[in-house]
Design an enzyme around this catalytic site. Structure first.
Site, PDB file in Angstrom:
ATOM      1  N   GLN A 157       0.812  -1.200   0.047  1.00 24.45           N
ATOM      2  CA  GLN A 157       0.140   0.016   0.002  1.00 24.45           C
ATOM      3  C   GLN A 157       1.022   1.204   0.011  1.00 24.45           C
ATOM      4  O   GLN A 157       1.689   1.428   0.835  1.00 24.45           O
ATOM      5  CB  GLN A 157      -0.903  -0.059   1.198  1.00 24.45           C
ATOM      6  CG  GLN A 157      -1.846  -1.096   1.213  1.00 24.45           C
ATOM      7  CD  GLN A 157      -2.790  -1.120   2.223  1.00 24.45           C
ATOM      8  OE1 GLN A 157      -3.590  -2.092   2.453  1.00 24.45           O
ATOM      9  NE2 GLN A 157      -2.826  -0.319   3.209  1.00 24.45           N
ATOM     10  N   ASN A 211      -5.661  -7.520   2.088  1.00 27.23           N
ATOM     11  CA  ASN A 211      -6.738  -7.284   3.062  1.00 27.23           C
ATOM     12  C   ASN A 211      -7.828  -8.178   2.785  1.00 27.23           C
ATOM     13  O   ASN A 211      -8.348  -8.232   1.843  1.00 27.23           O
ATOM     14  CB  ASN A 211      -7.221  -5.901   2.750  1.00 27.23           C
ATOM     15  CG  ASN A 211      -6.052  -4.613   2.566  1.00 27.23           C
ATOM     16  OD1 ASN A 211      -5.280  -4.988   1.607  1.00 27.23           O
ATOM     17  ND2 ASN A 211      -5.847  -3.724   3.331  1.00 27.23           N
ATOM     18  N   HIS A 264      -5.498  -8.341  10.687  1.00 28.33           N
ATOM     19  CA  HIS A 264      -6.054  -9.448   9.715  1.00 28.33           C
ATOM     20  C   HIS A 264      -5.623 -10.657  10.302  1.00 28.33           C
ATOM     21  O   HIS A 264      -5.548 -11.561   9.473  1.00 28.33           O
ATOM     22  CB  HIS A 264      -5.293  -9.180   8.487  1.00 28.33           C
ATOM     23  CG  HIS A 264      -5.436  -7.867   7.739  1.00 28.33           C
ATOM     24  ND1 HIS A 264      -4.769  -7.205   6.864  1.00 28.33           N
ATOM     25  CD2 HIS A 264      -6.335  -6.706   7.952  1.00 28.33           C
ATOM     26  CE1 HIS A 264      -5.043  -6.165   6.505  1.00 28.33           C
ATOM     27  NE2 HIS A 264      -6.132  -5.833   7.013  1.00 28.33           N
TER      28      HIS A 264
HETATM   29  C1  G3F Z   1      -4.096  -0.062   6.933  1.00 24.63           C
HETATM   30  O1  G3F Z   1      -3.135   0.532   6.080  1.00 24.63           O
HETATM   31  C2  G3F Z   1      -4.380  -1.269   6.003  1.00 24.63           C
HETATM   32  O2  G3F Z   1      -5.005  -0.857   5.017  1.00 24.63           O
HETATM   33  C3  G3F Z   1      -5.482  -2.096   6.787  1.00 24.63           C
HETATM   34  F1  G3F Z   1      -5.765  -3.246   6.001  1.00 24.63           F
HETATM   35  C4  G3F Z   1      -4.878  -2.656   8.161  1.00 24.63           C
HETATM   36  O3  G3F Z   1      -5.824  -3.018   8.785  1.00 24.63           O
HETATM   37  C5  G3F Z   1      -4.473  -1.154   8.954  1.00 24.63           C
HETATM   38  O4  G3F Z   1      -3.665  -0.649   8.030  1.00 24.63           O
HETATM   39  C6  G3F Z   1      -3.414  -1.504  10.272  1.00 24.63           C
HETATM   40  O5  G3F Z   1      -2.453  -2.352   9.989  1.00 24.63           O
END
Ligand code: G3F
Length: 590
Positions: A418, A561, A517
């Site tokens: 990300q 995710n 997750h």
């Molecule tokens: C976020 O950047 C992610 O998109 C999520 F999927 C994640 O649960 C969260 O960080 C915490 O790590």
């Protein structure tokens, strides 16, 4: 005498039912006072489906059941004419927004000032004396509020790669479930396309890193494509206000059902109401009722439902089952031997960079270079910003959306990336840079699925709500660690295309559990066996009327995710419940 007793029970039930039916969402307390107490002092409610947990998965269940499948879709409803009866949803958290389960970021003030944003995560095992620190998932947490996780959801909802998703559905089934869930979540790749920063970051990576990578791929043995894409997000721009994003959450999935006075009286939500325990029949495994507690008024209810769906977050969901089984005097090994086992986490690595001056110069010199042919969207934005703010050296409007870019999971690079600005306050950069120039890179890696990575419960070890404390037994294998190292190297490489690391925010591994997750704790399987707890639809093997939903159902190790994939299972579960209720009704009417 028997007939009389039965007759009275039916009358009492009918009376209670009609009272519940008349009642309105916001007059719950009054309504409850109207109900007659049973001999043991408890109130009883009869519903078709009890849903425990109001996060995105509970919302998928409720919406699907109430819509009796696809009513809103152009496609033909499977169960035309069939209507599910009353759906009761309970959540132990309070309702903090007017619409049930709204996203915190749906407030305009929050969108203009993201640093106000917090998540309501409560860490599980911080006050659990049985927790051995070396096996803890220190950062894992649950959200206790109406809307659950979706009130602070990042909204990143990619489909999982065939390599990281189970074979419990075939490709066509996955395709159809994913499409439907994307529609429920408003998942799309265009909401952020008008952002200058988004286009710039995507350009920098696509034109430089991807090309560089493709050249590298020409090396013998490396042939797999790797691409740079816009991240699929569960969020949409509101028509008429280009600077506002509506983030998907329980409120948007529930739609009209989330209104303070829902138009549909077949749905009711009770907040600050805990599902304490399920009474499970010792022989048949059938749930006979659920004991729920209105925490505010300290009142207990007995809920009798045709189907029970527990989706209160992976760890808490499994905890309700564990408490129910253990307090009934049974062993978990008899009822659901895999409960708590095969837990997977995701490794999380983070770094933050300040965008390179070269990239800013490119925008300043040629403000149209990020525009597609025959468009001047980006150019117009940059020029207008410059006109209004002649002293600002940064070419990005102040209300420019964050970039949302990623390189999807692939077999040779088995991690999810990300590249964006994370409003999560897990890691705030020092205030040395203009926030518009800070880019977060957060990568998520695989953890092998192993029976030994598990959660356990002890009937004598309870939390402040009287539920059983989860105790984690989590360890990474050597393979997990090697993969995490590869992922970190890859991050370092990609980050160099964007800018320089912020001191203190160089690539680093975050605490176990940070990804939030956790999967596998009540994993789905193909058939009733000791290595799975539920069917692909989430139905507990050992029970006829109990369903579990959420990430705990995901049976294989994964890095992208997982919420969208968990929603696919929930959709299949809700459809199956709808069919089962239809059959029940047919039998009753015959
Ligand atoms: C976020 O950047 C992610 O998109 C999520 F999927 C994640 O649960 C969260 O960080 C915490 O790590």
């Amino acid at each position: 005498a028997l007939w009389k007793m039965h007759g009275y029970t039916v009358l009492l039930q009918l009376r209670i039912r009609s009272m519940i039916d008349r009642a309105q969402f916001d007059a719950l307390d009054k309504r409850v006072n109207d109900l007659k107490r049973l001999d043991d002092g408890k109130f009883v409610m009869h519903v078709d489906v009890l849903i425990v947990g109001s996060g995105p998965i509970g919302a998928v269940y409720a919406r699907t059941l109430i819509d009796h499948e696809g009513q809103k879709d152009p496609g033909k409803p499977i169960h035309s004419g069939f209507k599910v009866g009353r759906v009761l949803m309970v959540d132990m958290g309070a309702q903090e927004s007017k619409k049930a389960g709204d996203h915190h970021k749906n407030s305009v003030v929050m969108q203009k000032n993201p640093s106000l944003f917090t998540n309501n995560g409560v860490h599980y095992a911080n006050y659990n004396r049985q927790q051995k620190p070396e096996y803890n998932l220190r950062a894992s947490a649950a959200t206790r509020v109406v809307g659950g996780m979706s009130t602070h959801w990042t909204g990143c909802t990619p489909r999982q790669h065939p390599f990281e998703r189970s074979k419990l559905f075939n490709d066509d089934e996955w395709e159809s479930l994913y499409s439907k869930c994307e529609a429920l979540f408003n998942t799309n790749e265009v909401s952020f396309e008008s952002s200058v920063r988004h286009r710039l970051v995507k350009h920098a990576l696509k034109d430089k890193f991807q090309k560089d990578f493709e050249r590298g791929c020409k090396k013998p043995g490396q042939t797999k494509a790797r691409s740079v894409e816009t991240m699929p997000f569960a969020a949409k721009q509101l028509p008429g206000n280009e600077s506002y994003i509506e983030w998907s959450c329980t409120a948007t999935i529930l739609g009209d059902l989330a209104n303070p006075k829902p138009v549909d009286s077949r749905f009711m939500l009770m907040s600050q109401t805990q599902c304490d325990v399920l009474q499970i029949h010792p022989k048949t495994g059938k749930v006979e009722c659920a004991i729920i507690i209105d925490l505010l008024h300290n009142k207990e209810y007995v809920v009798r439902a045709n189907r029970y769906v527990i989706c209160g977050g992976a760890v808490l969901t499994a905890g309700i089952v564990a408490k129910s089984v253990l307090t009934s005097g049974r062993k978990l090994d008899e009822f659901c031997p895999a409960l708590g086992k095969y837990m997977t986490d995701q490794t999380t690595t983070l770094c933050q960079v300040v965008l390179k001056q070269d990239l800013l110069d490119e925008v300043n010199l040629r403000p149209d270079f990020l525009d597609e042919r025959n468009q001047s969207l980006i150019k117009d934005k940059v020029l207008e910003h410059r006109k209004n703010n002649p002293n600002d050296p940064v070419p990005f409007p102040f209300n420019d959306f964050d970039p949302q870019v990623y390189t999807p999971f692939c077999e040779d690079y088995p991690w999810h990336t990300q590249i964006y600005r994370d409003v999560f306050q897990y890691f705030e950069p020092p205030p040395i840079a203009d926030p518009r120039l800070v880019i977060d890179l957060r990568f998520f890696g695989l953890i092998e699925s192993r029976e030994d990575n598990r959660v356990t419960w002890d009937i004598n070890n309870r939390d402040v709500f009287g539920m059983l404390q989860p105790t984690f037994w989590f360890e990474m294998t050597d393979h997990d660690k090697i993969q995490a190292e590869r992922m970190k190297k890859d991050m370092t490489h990609i980050a160099e295309f964007l800018g320089d690391f912020i001191p203190g925010s160089e690539p680093q591994d975050l605490e176990p559990g940070t990804a939030l997750h956790l999967c596998g704790i009540y994993r789905a399987g193909e058939k009733h066996s000791p290595s799975s707890v539920v069917s692909r639809e989430g139905k507990v093997w050992a029970s006829d009327n109990l369903y579990l939903g959420g990430c705990g159902i995901i049976s294989v190790s994964n890095a992208s995710n997982p919420t969208l994939t968990a929603a696919c299972h929930a959709l299949a579960g809700a459809r199956q419940i709808a069919e089962e209720l239809e059959e029940l009704r047919a039998v009753r009417n015959s």
